[in-house]
Write a protein that holds these residues in place. Structure first.
Motif: not given
Ligand SMILES: Nc1ncnc2c1ncn2[C@@H]1O[C@H](COP(=O)(O)OP(=O)(O)OP(=O)(O)O)[C@@H](O)[C@H]1O
Ligand SMILES: [Mg+2]
Lengths: 281, 264
Positions: A154-155, A158, A168-171, B77-78, B100-101, B103-104, B106-108, B110-111, B156
């Protein structure tokens, strides 16, 4: 006809080669798609060619190629990182200078009076001579890559789709780039044993590039790339067996042929689409 | 899933913020001092190159501020980016992009869950693209892609939304729908910051921020958008007809340009 198909399979080395190539095909199906989509094909080639002095050095000193390859990769990666930062020098130019220099150095070392026996093997690989260790390494690598790519999927999607927007997606993209680079280095190191320094990139990138032409979803692209790698490997090995040509080279040729066919098919579809559109106009 | 913050909470507090791109000598944005509360719709006006997108990059953390202070108490922030930035060659469907929104949140490792997929479909529905969910993103029209990116921001579910010219390329019905959607989001208590070139639309929102590399003004549009502020924002003149009708923006006198040959 049946014999033509079954004959090669009676040879243990051919079956082992097929097993090795299938495992590498899984690697290329998963990782190759990310290499192609994130514009890392050039890095893949740079790393593979830049590690040549390490491989030749290992052959000269009689240490395992895996060790020499690893040292060569680290040296190549470090020199690439260093020169890419020279200000006022286009980084692509800098990298290609370093890679060409390393490749040249490797060839010079290979031509030295103490020419190691396995120079051809280093350049073109020896699929038919893969050891148990090679196969185990390829299996381990394939499993590791499948797991890492599945977890990060997923990451990676994205970031790949919208790099600038990843924050902005926290990555942050950097750690994920680093993971892909490490996987790429590992894949190069393991695959170079079977496919050789000059052909390894074709195996890592070719199937994914073919799939890119045919697919517009990531999952389909990865599956197709794996199938292309497998089909190319099987076709290449039969060609090699019956026409007595080098296995690595014929596998590469088979993959490139599939790539060419995919491009032709795409062009034909586009042309037909345009004709239909014209007929409707 | 976090609840949207209640109206009135401070979402952005920028104090004399400035940001300079690596390698540049002058800041692309400077002296930005403004506050955005939950429930507020703030438009950001400015000429091309005025620093609107740059300000958004600072707010998402893509670009670090070079001086001043910035507080984002609500955290997430989106961003709906300017469409020309998005990749057309990536093998994804509209639904994939909307998802994809998630993802923000979730921790890395997770799906996205089934609930996230449902949320992504709902978001596509809210932007009027429910029937396009399975289309390839790169095959959509520019306006449809823009709306898919809005859907991604909806998924998000952030308390603060940054929209970089979200109306560019939208046809009239889609623009109407987006306008209503943004009003709904503000009514839910979310804060909206929108870069735009549409002064009329800016007048209908709650606050306006005028940027021309430095902040020119910030406040309620009725008192802020004076002819003088607009002139300083765009570095040009508004022609005002008798009766107060603004005809449009004309380029400033070109006295600072040297076309050569003038006094020779
Ligand atoms: N990645 C970058 N690196 C260096 N400078 C940049 C970068 N992006 C933008 N700039 C510069 O920063 C300034 C502000 O650009 P920005 O994109 O923020 O303007 P904008 O107000 O969004 O304009 P537009 O209305 O055209 O979208 C411009 O002078 C631009 O050249
Ligand atoms: Mg902009």
């Amino acid at each position: 006809m049946i014999a033509w198909l079954t004959d090669p399979l009676t040879h243990g080395i051919v079956v082992r080669a097929m097993l090795e190539l299938t495992l590498l095909g899984v690697v290329s199906g998963g990782l190759g798609c990310w290499i192609v989509l994130s514009g890392m094909s050039y890095s893949a080639e740079s790393l593979a060619h830049g590690m040549l002095p390490g491989l030749v050095g290992a052959a000269l000193l009689g240490v395992p190629l895996l060790v020499g390859g690893a040292v060569g990769l680290v040296i190549a990666a470090l020199s690439i990182v260093v020169v890419a930062r020279v200000p006022r020098l286009d980084s692509d130019v800098a990298v290609s200078v370093v890679v060409t220099a390393l490749l040249g150095l490797g060839v010079l070392m290979g031509l030295s009076p103490r020419t190691p026996a396995g120079l051809g093997e280093i350049l073109f690989g020896d699929v038919l001579g893969v050891s148990d260790l090679d196969i185990r390494l390829a299996a381990g690598l394939g499993a590791a890559i499948v797991v890492v790519l599945a977890v990060l999927h997923p990451t990676l999607m994205a970031i790949g789709f919208d790099r600038a927007g990843a924050r902005a997606l926290g990555r942050r993209p950097a750690p994920f780039d680093a993971v892909l680079a490490v996987l790429l280095a590992g894949a190069t190191l393991v695959a170079v044993q079977a496919l050789g320094n000059l052909l390894v990139v074709a195996m890592l990138v070719g199937p994914a590039a073919t799939a890119r032409v045919l697919c517009d979803r990531m999952a389909a692209m990865m599956l197709t790339a794996t199938l292309v790698a497998f089909a190319g490997s099987v076709a290449g090995l039969y060609l090699s067996y019956h026409a007595s040509v080098a296995a690595g080279a014929s596998v590469t040729a088979a993959i490139l042929t599939l790539y060419g066919l995919a491009l032709l098919w795409r062009a034909a579809t586009a042309l037909r689409g345009r004709r239909t559109a014209a007929a409707h106009a | 899933m976090p609840e949207p913050v209640t109206r009135g909470e401070v979402l952005v507090d920028a104090d004399d913020l400035a940001a300079t791109y690596p390698g540049a000598t002058v800041p692309a944005v400077a002296s930005a001092t403004f506050v955005v509360h939950g429930g507020e719709r703030v438009s950001v006006l400015g000429p091309n190159g005025g620093g609107k997108s740059t300000l958004f990059r600072v707010l998402t953390g893509e670009l670090t501020l070079s001086s001043g202070a910035l507080a984002l108490p609500a955290g997430r922030v989106a961003l709906v980016p300017q469409t020309e930035r998005s990749r057309l060659d990536f093998p994804v469907s509209a639904l994939d992009v909307a998802l994809m929104g998630a993802v923000s949140r979730m921790p890395w490792w997770r799906r996205p869950s089934r609930a996230d997929r449902a949320l992504a479909r709902e978001a596509l529905d809210r932007v009027g693209l429910a029937d396009r969910a399975q289309r390839t993103f790169g095959d959509l029209s520019g306006g449809q892609r823009q709306r898919v990116l809005v859907a991604r921001a909806l998924v998000q579910d952030a308390p603060l939304l940054l929209l970089d010219e979200p109306f560019s390329g939208l046809d009239v019905p889609s623009a109407e729908r987006l306008r209503a959607l943004l009003d709904d989001l503000a009514a839910e208590g979310r804060g909206l910051l929108m870069a735009t070139h549409d002064i009329e639309q800016a007048r209908s929102w709650d606050r306006v921020l005028c940027l021309n590399r430095v902040q020119i003004a910030f406040g309620p549009p009725a008192s802020t958008l004076t002819a003088q502020v607009i002139e300083r924002t765009y570095g040009s003149e508004i022609v005002t007809l008798p009766g107060g009708v603004e005809l449009g923006i004309l380029p400033a006198h070109h006295h600072h340009h040297d076309h050569g040959g003038h006094g020779s």
